[in-house]
Design a protein around this motif. Structure first.
Motif, PDB file in Angstrom:
ATOM      1  N   THR A  66       0.839  -1.198   0.000  1.00 19.64           N
ATOM      2  CA  THR A  66       0.000   0.000   0.000  1.00 19.64           C
ATOM      3  C   THR A  66       0.875   1.250   0.000  1.00 19.64           C
ATOM      4  OG1 THR A  66      -0.093   0.066   2.413  1.00 19.64           O
ATOM      5  CG2 THR A  66      -1.785  -1.245   1.295  1.00 19.64           C
ATOM      6  N   SER A  68       1.084   3.458   2.167  1.00 19.83           N
ATOM      7  CA  SER A  68       1.630   3.705   3.503  1.00 19.83           C
ATOM      8  C   SER A  68       2.736   2.718   3.868  1.00 19.83           C
ATOM      9  CB  SER A  68       0.508   3.630   4.544  1.00 19.83           C
ATOM     10  OG  SER A  68      -0.050   2.326   4.558  1.00 19.83           O
ATOM     11  N   GLN A  70       2.288  -0.737   4.073  1.00 21.16           N
ATOM     12  CA  GLN A  70       1.762  -1.984   4.624  1.00 21.16           C
ATOM     13  C   GLN A  70       1.859  -3.084   3.561  1.00 21.16           C
ATOM     14  OE1 GLN A  70      -2.338  -1.880   5.774  1.00 21.16           O
ATOM     15  NE2 GLN A  70      -2.182  -3.751   6.976  1.00 21.16           N
ATOM     16  N   LEU A  72       0.681  -6.902   2.263  1.00 17.00           N
ATOM     17  CA  LEU A  72      -0.349  -7.923   2.342  1.00 17.00           C
ATOM     18  C   LEU A  72       0.079  -9.099   1.474  1.00 17.00           C
ATOM     19  CD1 LEU A  72      -1.938  -4.944   2.238  1.00 17.00           C
ATOM     20  CD2 LEU A  72      -3.854  -6.469   2.563  1.00 17.00           C
ATOM     21  N   PRO A  77      -2.897  -9.085   5.796  1.00 19.10           N
ATOM     22  CA  PRO A  77      -1.895  -8.086   6.209  1.00 19.10           C
ATOM     23  C   PRO A  77      -0.867  -8.691   7.162  1.00 19.10           C
ATOM     24  CG  PRO A  77      -4.011  -7.654   7.246  1.00 19.10           C
ATOM     25  CD  PRO A  77      -4.225  -8.787   6.306  1.00 19.10           C
ATOM     26  N   GLU A  79       1.934  -8.121  10.216  1.00 21.64           N
ATOM     27  CA  GLU A  79       2.148  -7.212  11.335  1.00 21.64           C
ATOM     28  C   GLU A  79       3.516  -6.555  11.241  1.00 21.64           C
ATOM     29  OE1 GLU A  79       1.469  -9.279  14.972  1.00 21.64           O
ATOM     30  OE2 GLU A  79      -0.516  -9.942  14.360  1.00 21.64           O
ATOM     31  N   VAL A  81       7.040  -5.715   8.967  1.00 18.54           N
ATOM     32  CA  VAL A  81       7.384  -5.496   7.569  1.00 18.54           C
ATOM     33  C   VAL A  81       8.863  -5.770   7.328  1.00 18.54           C
ATOM     34  CG1 VAL A  81       7.060  -3.900   5.644  1.00 18.54           C
ATOM     35  CG2 VAL A  81       5.628  -3.682   7.634  1.00 18.54           C
ATOM     36  N   SER A 114      10.356  -0.740   0.057  1.00 15.57           N
ATOM     37  CA  SER A 114       9.423  -1.815   0.392  1.00 15.57           C
ATOM     38  C   SER A 114       9.368  -2.860  -0.718  1.00 15.57           C
ATOM     39  CB  SER A 114       8.037  -1.244   0.682  1.00 15.57           C
ATOM     40  OG  SER A 114       7.552  -0.547  -0.446  1.00 15.57           O
TER      41      SER A 114
END
Length: 138
Positions: A66, A68, A70, A72, A77, A79, A81, A114
């Motif tokens: 996402t 932000s 996050q 998945l 999702p 907890e 990362v 990310s």
């Protein structure tokens, strides 16, 4: 004043003999240098069969990032990362599938880091096949 009084006018002539000689030499050259290949093949009729397609589960794991940050994995999702947490989640999602394809669905505003973390996690989990999902411009 007519200076051409006694002369007859000469009509220009096109001499075709040198032109024909050059064309014959080109034709002979082409005939000597051309290779003639004969293509042969078997004419066969392949058998037909009416079989239904097997419904195999897709061999891919979807990872979504996402804006932000996050992560998945298959719409579940995570907890944490970290690379290790993503790697463990990829192993759980792949189960006993042989060489699954990791499909990364990253938002355009997601950080580059990310996406690199997901790639490192896939490599750590032993899944070298990675694909990126994109959308076509409107």
């Amino acid at each position: 004043m007519n200076f051409r009084r006694g002369r007859s006018s000469d009509v220009p002539e096109i001499n075709l003999i040198p032109f024909i000689d050059v064309l014959l030499v080109i034709i002979i050259f082409l005939m000597l240098t051309t290779t003639y290949a004969k293509f042969s093949g078997l004419e066969i009729n392949l058998p037909t069969a009416d079989a239904s397609k097997q419904n195999e589960p897709p061999n891919e794991v979807s990872v979504t990032v996402t804006p932000s940050g996050q992560v998945l994995v298959n719409k579940t999702p995570l907890e944490a990362v970290s690379v290790q947490a993503i790697s463990d989640a990829l192993r759980r999602a792949a189960g006993d599938a042989k060489e699954p394809v990791i499909v990364i669905n990253a938002d355009a505003k997601a950080t580059h880091q990310s996406v690199v973390d997901i790639m490192q996690a896939a490599q750590a989990a032993g899944y070298p096949r990675i694909s990126f999902a994109t959308q076509s411009p409107r």
